[in-house]
Design an enzyme around this catalytic site. Structure first.
Site, mmCIF file in Angstrom:
data_model
loop_
_atom_site.group_PDB
_atom_site.id
_atom_site.type_symbol
_atom_site.label_atom_id
_atom_site.label_comp_id
_atom_site.label_asym_id
_atom_site.label_seq_id
_atom_site.Cartn_x
_atom_site.Cartn_y
_atom_site.Cartn_z
ATOM 1 N N LYS A 113 79.236 76.691 31.144
ATOM 2 C CA LYS A 113 77.663 76.614 31.626
ATOM 3 C C LYS A 113 77.920 75.924 30.630
ATOM 4 C CE LYS A 113 78.114 80.535 35.149
ATOM 5 N NZ LYS A 113 77.756 81.607 35.938
ATOM 6 N N GLN B 155 76.210 86.752 32.979
ATOM 7 C CA GLN B 155 77.406 86.302 33.439
ATOM 8 C C GLN B 155 77.783 88.085 34.902
ATOM 9 O OE1 GLN B 155 78.932 83.890 34.442
ATOM 10 N NE2 GLN B 155 80.170 84.440 35.582
ATOM 11 N N ASP C 189 69.694 82.746 37.939
ATOM 12 C CA ASP C 189 70.566 83.283 38.826
ATOM 13 C C ASP C 189 69.806 82.801 40.184
ATOM 14 O OD1 ASP C 189 73.658 82.522 38.033
ATOM 15 O OD2 ASP C 189 73.200 84.468 37.285
#
Ligand code: NAP
Length: 282
Positions: free
Chosen positions: A53, A97, A120
């Site tokens: 990422k 994460q 997200d």
């Protein structure tokens, strides 16, 4: 008949080039898209994902901050870091994460992120927007799947989409995205009786269970579009949920693993961050 490949890597690279161009334009207006990624602990797979990422952000010309917090981080400490990032105008996207250490409640952490920075798409406000068909942040993997199908002009309206897996990250949001595109959607899970009965009806079959070779050739309708979301780390390397070699002889279209859905997920993270940065100007 051998299936056509849905080349996620190629589509993702086109999207990323386009994002980089739009980021340049945004910079000319004084805004550098900024993504903050929080990694708690030392989970090896998470480290790989976070690294990918970060690299993608750099290549797109974004500002990317990786905050590595020790395994011992408390929920309070993590919430305070999120509070600081919520208030920082140079940060447009915040990504925590997952998975988090078991001591920390992921729901509480996700709920603490400003929904406008929730790239997200996991915040309850964004989940609500998706379910009710209101524009908002959409989870990257299901969004990437739909973008890939649309890029290949796979017809969706009126088609029967069968999704194997009902997680909040993949299966459930994808069901809503496909419903919004007029698919008839069936969602299967570990308690589904006679999985093959459902998968054989699928015009579009999405496997997101995390079980290697769960989908075998006899479970696929000839000519179906097969999307393999699974990432299973086996001794022999990475494998999806689909028995690729056998299913490609039955399906009309199929995604490889790796090189299918994974690259699209990262491309959609960049798009979500760019969209958040663009909205910050308004
Ligand atoms: P998850 O939270 O573990 O959910 C798995 C889902 O599959 C659950 O709904 C489970 O049912 C269902 N399932 C498990 N075994 C099954 C079986 N034998 N038959 C039917 N359904 C079954 O996993 P996830 O986060 O959604 O991820 C799924 C897979 O996609 C994993 O391999 C993950 O690594 C991969 N993934 C890839 C990407 C990417 O970018 N390519 C992104 C995210 C995830 P229950 O609900 O009944 O337990």
């Amino acid at each position: 008949m051998t299936a056509n490949l849905l080349d996620g890597k190629k589509i993702a690279s086109e999207i990323r080039e386009n994002v980089a161009r739009r980021a340049e334009e945004l910079k000319a207006r004084g805004v550098v898209p900024g993504l903050a990624v929080i990694l708690v602990g030392e989970d090896p797979a998470s480290k790989v994902y976070v690294g990918q990422k970060e690299k993608a952000c750099r290549e797109a010309g974004f500002k990317s901050d990786l905050l590595r917090l020790p395994e011992s981080t408390t929920q309070e400490e993590l919430l305070s870091v999120i509070g600081r990032l919520n208030a920082d105008p140079s940060v447009h996207g915040i990504l925590v994460q997952l998975p988090l250490p078991s001591r920390i409640d992921p729901e509480a952490v996700i709920a603490a992120i400003d929904p406008a920075k929730d790239v997200d798409g996991f915040h309850p406000v964004n989940v609500g927007h998706l379910v009710s068909g209101v524009p908002g942040m959409v989870p990257c993997t299901p969004l990437g799947i739909v973008r890939m199908l649309e890029s290949y002009r796979i017809p969706l309206a009126g088609k029967h989409a069968v999704i194997v897996g009902r997680s909040s990250i993949v299966g459930k949001p994808l069901a809503h995205l496909l419903l919004a595109r007029d698919c008839t959607v069936t969602v299967c899970h570990s308690r589904t009786q006679d999985l093959a009965y459902f998968t054989r009806q699928a015009d579009v079959l999405v496997a997101a269970a995390g079980r290697p070779k769960l989908i075998t050739a006899d479970m696929v309708k000839p000519g179906a579009v097969v999307v393999d979301v699974g990432i299973n780390r086996l001794e022999s390397g990475l494998a999806g949920d689909v028995d690729f070699e056998a299913v490609r002889e039955v399906a009309g279209w199929i995604t490889p693993v790796p090189g299918g859905v994974g690259p699209l997920t990262i491309a959609m993270l960049l798009e979500n961050t760019l969209a958040a940065a663009t909205r910050s100007l308004q």
